[in-house]
Design a protein around this motif. Structure first.
Motif, PDB file in Angstrom:
ATOM      1  N   TRP A 139      -0.282   1.240 -12.477  1.00 51.36           N
ATOM      2  CA  TRP A 139       0.350   0.095 -11.965  1.00 51.36           C
ATOM      3  C   TRP A 139       1.929   0.128 -11.697  1.00 51.36           C
ATOM      4  O   TRP A 139       2.475  -0.151 -10.783  1.00 51.36           O
ATOM      5  CB  TRP A 139       0.224  -1.186 -12.710  1.00 51.36           C
ATOM      6  N   MET A 140       2.418   0.387 -12.559  1.00 48.77           N
ATOM      7  CA  MET A 140       3.770   0.692 -12.776  1.00 48.77           C
ATOM      8  C   MET A 140       4.657   1.590 -11.966  1.00 48.77           C
ATOM      9  O   MET A 140       5.379   1.422 -11.042  1.00 48.77           O
ATOM     10  CB  MET A 140       4.561   1.011 -14.273  1.00 48.77           C
ATOM     11  N   ALA A 304      12.097 -19.963  -9.758  1.00 44.99           N
ATOM     12  CA  ALA A 304      10.804 -20.019  -9.346  1.00 44.99           C
ATOM     13  C   ALA A 304      10.285 -18.673  -8.239  1.00 44.99           C
ATOM     14  O   ALA A 304       9.297 -18.179  -8.393  1.00 44.99           O
ATOM     15  CB  ALA A 304      10.651 -21.139  -8.401  1.00 44.99           C
ATOM     16  N   TYR A 305      11.546 -18.162  -7.528  1.00 41.49           N
ATOM     17  CA  TYR A 305      11.112 -17.025  -6.550  1.00 41.49           C
ATOM     18  C   TYR A 305      10.999 -15.919  -7.496  1.00 41.49           C
ATOM     19  O   TYR A 305      10.208 -15.175  -7.131  1.00 41.49           O
ATOM     20  CB  TYR A 305      12.814 -16.834  -6.097  1.00 41.49           C
ATOM     21  N   SER A 307       9.643 -15.841 -10.415  1.00 45.15           N
ATOM     22  CA  SER A 307       8.396 -15.747 -10.947  1.00 45.15           C
ATOM     23  C   SER A 307       7.241 -15.277  -9.789  1.00 45.15           C
ATOM     24  O   SER A 307       6.326 -14.721 -10.046  1.00 45.15           O
ATOM     25  CB  SER A 307       7.912 -16.819 -11.504  1.00 45.15           C
ATOM     26  N   VAL A 308       7.420 -15.998  -8.692  1.00 46.29           N
ATOM     27  CA  VAL A 308       6.527 -15.629  -7.821  1.00 46.29           C
ATOM     28  C   VAL A 308       6.641 -14.206  -7.038  1.00 46.29           C
ATOM     29  O   VAL A 308       5.608 -13.573  -6.859  1.00 46.29           O
ATOM     30  CB  VAL A 308       6.698 -16.846  -6.359  1.00 46.29           C
ATOM     31  N   VAL A 310       7.442 -11.766  -8.971  1.00 47.57           N
ATOM     32  CA  VAL A 310       7.035 -10.690  -9.928  1.00 47.57           C
ATOM     33  C   VAL A 310       5.375 -10.951  -9.780  1.00 47.57           C
ATOM     34  O   VAL A 310       4.688  -9.877  -9.833  1.00 47.57           O
ATOM     35  CB  VAL A 310       7.342 -11.110 -11.493  1.00 47.57           C
ATOM     36  N   LEU A 311       4.933 -12.114  -9.577  1.00 44.80           N
ATOM     37  CA  LEU A 311       3.373 -12.168  -9.249  1.00 44.80           C
ATOM     38  C   LEU A 311       2.869 -11.348  -8.410  1.00 44.80           C
ATOM     39  O   LEU A 311       1.895 -10.670  -8.377  1.00 44.80           O
ATOM     40  CB  LEU A 311       3.200 -13.667  -9.336  1.00 44.80           C
ATOM     41  N   LEU A 314       3.172  -7.746  -8.484  1.00 43.18           N
ATOM     42  CA  LEU A 314       2.242  -7.138  -9.647  1.00 43.18           C
ATOM     43  C   LEU A 314       0.729  -7.238  -8.858  1.00 43.18           C
ATOM     44  O   LEU A 314      -0.041  -5.995  -8.874  1.00 43.18           O
ATOM     45  CB  LEU A 314       2.074  -7.879 -11.166  1.00 43.18           C
ATOM     46  N   ALA A 315       0.590  -7.966  -8.296  1.00 42.52           N
ATOM     47  CA  ALA A 315      -0.771  -8.417  -7.738  1.00 42.52           C
ATOM     48  C   ALA A 315      -0.736  -7.415  -6.529  1.00 42.52           C
ATOM     49  O   ALA A 315      -2.180  -6.900  -6.346  1.00 42.52           O
ATOM     50  CB  ALA A 315      -1.048  -9.905  -7.093  1.00 42.52           C
ATOM     51  N   SER A 317      -0.313  -4.407  -6.313  1.00 46.97           N
ATOM     52  CA  SER A 317      -0.803  -3.207  -6.749  1.00 46.97           C
ATOM     53  C   SER A 317      -1.926  -3.174  -7.766  1.00 46.97           C
ATOM     54  O   SER A 317      -2.342  -2.114  -8.336  1.00 46.97           O
ATOM     55  CB  SER A 317       0.472  -1.994  -7.270  1.00 46.97           C
ATOM     56  N   ALA A 318      -2.347  -4.346  -8.276  1.00 46.00           N
ATOM     57  CA  ALA A 318      -3.286  -4.738  -9.399  1.00 46.00           C
ATOM     58  C   ALA A 318      -4.516  -4.140  -9.107  1.00 46.00           C
ATOM     59  O   ALA A 318      -5.362  -3.675  -9.811  1.00 46.00           O
ATOM     60  CB  ALA A 318      -3.132  -5.983  -9.803  1.00 46.00           C
TER      61      ALA A 318
ATOM     62  N   GLY B   8       6.993 -22.216 -10.080  1.00 46.50           N
ATOM     63  CA  GLY B   8       7.310 -21.132 -11.120  1.00 46.50           C
ATOM     64  C   GLY B   8       6.572 -20.784 -12.263  1.00 46.50           C
ATOM     65  O   GLY B   8       6.220 -19.618 -12.676  1.00 46.50           O
ATOM     66  N   ALA B  11       3.322 -19.430 -11.597  1.00 46.03           N
ATOM     67  CA  ALA B  11       3.209 -17.781 -11.095  1.00 46.03           C
ATOM     68  C   ALA B  11       3.541 -17.153 -12.453  1.00 46.03           C
ATOM     69  O   ALA B  11       2.803 -15.770 -12.539  1.00 46.03           O
ATOM     70  CB  ALA B  11       4.295 -17.749 -10.128  1.00 46.03           C
ATOM     71  N   LEU B  18      -2.655 -11.917 -15.230  1.00 51.37           N
ATOM     72  CA  LEU B  18      -2.540 -10.801 -14.478  1.00 51.37           C
ATOM     73  C   LEU B  18      -2.814  -9.317 -15.497  1.00 51.37           C
ATOM     74  O   LEU B  18      -3.619  -8.367 -15.428  1.00 51.37           O
ATOM     75  CB  LEU B  18      -1.916 -10.420 -13.201  1.00 51.37           C
TER      76      LEU B  18
END
Lengths: 537, 275
Positions: A139-140, A304-305, A307-308, A310-311, A314-315, A317-318, B8, B11, B18
């Motif tokens: 993943w990393m 918020a950017y 967090s989004v 990062v999600l 991550l998603a 390549s998850a 935020g 997510a 995840l």
């Protein structure tokens, strides 16, 4: 009997105990929490933080400005933005995004560093270890690679945007120049990172790239030796690439990024060209009614950017269908894979080198003219107006460069002006040398033993085989359009070789159009029942 | 702004979920990757074997006069390791033998060449991972080697070292099969430069004629009185007489324990056809 409590020595002083004595426990604890919050945020106490989150009007004097003045993390962030500049448009937040990816690469890179040794003896073994024995290892690695590729794209787009809006013009020339350095750093960090897995992909991509160093005028040989650490890329070359990737270039990047970011804040975000008088710069004179304070609006958005993003990253390549970093067989200087290329962002140089002299097109133009020209551009094009109508020449150059880069990139691919043998190409469609391809990914059980003619694909005993043979047949027919190949035929021979192991021979036979002699080309691939290609390697 | 906060936080929570999901799936994923990579090692090993090993060990590891069999049961059921007095695992044995080669042949065998060193670490051409791939490929024979091939039991009276023993009628065709196959004589003899050739060559007559000449030579120290006895003596009492120009002990001394009377008779019949 009473236990005697010894008195505290006089040099120990616990004001908190005194507080409890005077104010009571509850008040003392909340005061302590308030105090710590103020220290951590450099100026906001708990109720200030809450009011930021609620979007309330700040108290006076505005405590939300102190973190910018006194704290480290926000000292380079503007306290307020122009209301034309606080959203996605017109900057698309590309510079911010590039910074985000830089941080992302550092974090994921540190994780990977823990499991990696830059030596040809173990580097590839380390890759297998990261993939098979490190929790979150794949993943990393995937997200590190994806982040790197995206960062190149974003940095390039950031440059394009700044160019189009004329943001490099006075007084921001130096900001642009440091940005140019950051572009070069980004490209080369990514390029040297390419080598580290020590697989065929990395070795040959970097070998092709490094061969341009050899074309440097006067000191070409020395440059080449310095970079590769020897006549061929080996232990020294890998170590150098590693050190450039993890230390030297990131340090240059951090310094250039610091200067760049400081200059951006110092001059203010340049406003859209149409709202300013020609030749003026009002970014620093934001009227009161146009001010959007960093806290809370911009900060909330940026968090918020983060967090989004990062999600999303991550998603990406998850799951098995997501992006996975390639891993080819172990690097082998003696075997050059068919269709090998430099990294995609250097394909334009590879394309240019096909135009002619290596010295001119491989070294002087890209590294002697294009990249330096990008850095010093604002000192050359000094027209005061940032309006599109007044910059027809500059914008035309940008458009021309874009088209040129796209064309040159295409020319850099193996599909342009590369001498190939149609027989090898036909086999490579089923058995590509730089990716798993359809045969390796085919269902092992559905490959029956026997000799099969590509032309007879309709009669193949299984659907999988039939499809493979059909593809093979199409490619063999293409070879037949070449006058040197008369009556080419494709054969696939599948043999039982060992328990769970099949030997598959792809053979193209033809009659040479010039000599009239029979000729053949074969390639063998052994396939194991559980080799399970297509995991993103 | 509250939507930004909501998105935020959502997510962030999504990222945590995840991570948890991935954490649960990591162990099986790592195992599946390890299995798939071991399989690819076998594939790579097969290709390396084809390019480097088949000339001596046969395309399928069945062995040739130049090198021993690798795909038989003895390799996997411990017989072979026991014969060497090897106390480690088969995998280690293979890795060591491929990497460092074999300076000395195993007892009871006498192949014309020695296993060369293959690992880079010992001056050979292969990287460590390539040696590992070949090891993986050889180990992959196990299932079939153990399932199919029971070692052929030797039936009949053993030859021993007495050259005067009465032999049954020999069949030269069976003798040829022994010489070129099971016993591996052909690896050194016949036309080879490694041991004395059997076939007539460079003005020398064939083996049967030469045997007659040898027993009449002054330096002959053996006890044979006929060509047939000389040939039997050469097989079962290998150091009784060493032909000038060759070192003693090169010919394995234990053929008497390995062949039956019938084998000897067949072999003799075959050898006597070289005139």
């Amino acid at each position: 009997m009473r236990v005697p409590i010894p008195p505290l020595p006089s040099f120990i002083h616990l004001p908190f105990l005194d507080d409890i004595k005077h104010k009571g426990l509850k008040k003392s604890v909340t005061d302590l929490a308030d105090d710590w919050t103020t220290r951590i945020t450099s100026g906001l106490n708990i109720s200030d933080v809450r009011s930021v989150l609620r979007g309330d009007t700040p108290r006076r004097p505005n405590p939300r400005l102190t973190p910018h003045a006194e704290g480290f993390w926000l000292h380079m962030k503007p306290t307020y933005y122009h209301n034309l500049m606080d959203g996605l448009y017109p900057t698309f937040r590309l510079g911010w995004l590039a910074t985000f990816f830089f941080a992302w690469e550092i974090l994921t890179g540190i994780y990977l560093m823990v499991f990696y040794t830059p030596s040809p003896l173990v580097a590839y073994e380390n890759m297998l270890g990261i993939l098979s024995n490190v929790p979150f290892g794949r993943w990393m690695r995937d997200t590190h690679k994806l982040g790197g590729e995206l960062m190149v794209i974003i940095v390039a787009l950031h440059m394009l945007r700044s160019f189009v809006t004329g943001s490099y013009k006075r007084p921001r020339q130096f900001t642009w120049a440091t940005g140019g350095i950051l572009l070069i750093v980004t490209l080369f960090v990514s390029f040297f990172g390419y080598l580290l897995p020590w697989d065929q992909l990395s070795l040959w991509a970097v070998t092709i790239g490094a061969s341009t160093a050899e074309a440097t005028p006067l000191v070409g040989r020395e440059m080449d030796l310095l970079l590769r650490g020897g006549p061929e890329i080996g232990a020294n070359g890998l170590l150098r690439a590693y050190l450039l990737h993890v230390i030297a270039l990131p340090v240059v990047g951090v310094i250039a990024l610091g200067v760049h970011y400081y200059k951006v804040t110092h001059h203010g975000f340049s406003l859209p060209p149409e709202v300013e008088e020609v030749g003026t710069d009002t970014a620093r004179k934001v009227p009161m009614e146009a001010r959007v304070y960093f806290m809370p609006k911009v900060m909330t958005r940026e968090l918020a950017y983060v967090s989004v993003l990062v999600l999303l990253l991550l998603a990406a390549s998850a799951f098995s269908w997501g992006y996975h970093a390639p891993l080819e067989p172990h690097a082998d200087p003696l075997v050059t894979p068919l269709h090998t290329t430099s990294p995609w962002y250097f394909l334009w140089i590879q394309g240019m080198m096909k135009l002619g002299d290596k010295l001119i097109f491989g070294a002087i133009i890209p590294f002697g003219i294009v990249l330096p020209l990008i850095v010093v551009w604002p000192y050359l094009e000094v027209g005061p107006s940032r309006r599109y109508g007044s910059r027809r020449f500059g914008l035309s150059i940008a458009a021309f460069s874009l088209i040129g880069t796209a064309v040159l990139t295409y020319m850099g691919t193996p599909w342009f002006a590369v001498e190939t043998s149609p027989d090898q190409e036909a086999v490579a469609v089923l058995l590509p040398q730089t990716s798993p391809g359809p045969l390796r990914q085919a269902d092992w059980e559905q490959l029956p033993y026997g000799t099969f003619e590509a032309g007879q694909w309709a009669q193949a005993p299984t659907r999988t085989l039939s499809r493979l043979l059909e593809t093979f047949d199409e490619e063999v027919e293409k070879a037949g359009r070449d006058p040197r190949y008369v009556g080419p035929e494709g054969l696939m021979i599948i043999e039982d070789w060992q328990p769970d192991l099949k030997k598959i021979t792809l053979r193209v036979v033809w009659t040479d159009g010039e000599t009239g002699e029979a000729d053949a080309f074969s390639q063998v691939q052994y396939l194991h029942r559980f080799s399970d290609y297509g995991q993103g390697e | 702004m509250k939507y930004y906060i909501l998105v935020g936080m959502g997510a962030l929570a999504g990222a945590v979920v995840l991570f948890a999901l991935m954490g649960i799936g990591e162990q099986p994923r790592m195992e599946s990757f390890a299995r798939s990579y071991n399989s690819r090692r076998i594939e790579e090993g097969a290709a390396i074997f084809e390019n480097n090993c088949r000339t001596c060990h046969g395309p399928q590891g069945e062995g040739t006069p130049l090198g021993p069999t690798l795909n038989n049961a003895a390799m996997f059921n411990g017989e072979r390791l026991q014969a060497f007095g090897w106390s480690g695992t088969l995998e280690d044995f293979l890795r060591g033998t491929i990497s460092a080669g074999r300076p000395v042949p195993s007892e009871g065998t006498n192949y014309p060449g020695r296993m060369p060193t293959w690992s880079e670490a010992y001056g050979g051409p292969m990287r460590i991972d390539q040696v590992e791939s070949v090891v993986g490929f050889i180990l992959n024979w196990e299932e079939r080697a153990l399932a199919g091939a029971e070692p052929t039991p030797v039936t009949g009276e053993m030859m021993g070292t007495d050259m005067h023993v009465a032999l049954p009628t020999g069949d030269s065709e069976a003798g040829r099969a022994l010489a070129e196959g099971t016993l591996g004589c052909a690896a050194c003899h016949m036309l080879s430069e490694v041991g004395p050739s059997w076939a007539a060559k460079d003005g020398l007559p064939g083996l049967a004629v030469r045997a007659e000449i040898r027993i009449g030579q002054d330096d002959y120290q053996g006890e044979a009185t006929t060509a047939a006895e000389y040939l039997i003596e050469s097989v079962v009492q290998t150091n009784a007489y060493v032909v000038a120009g060759y070192q003693p002990d090169i010919m394995p001394p234990n053929f008497g324990e390995r062949i039956t009377l019938q084998n000897m008779a067949d072999l003799l019949a075959y050898m006597l056809t070289f005139r």
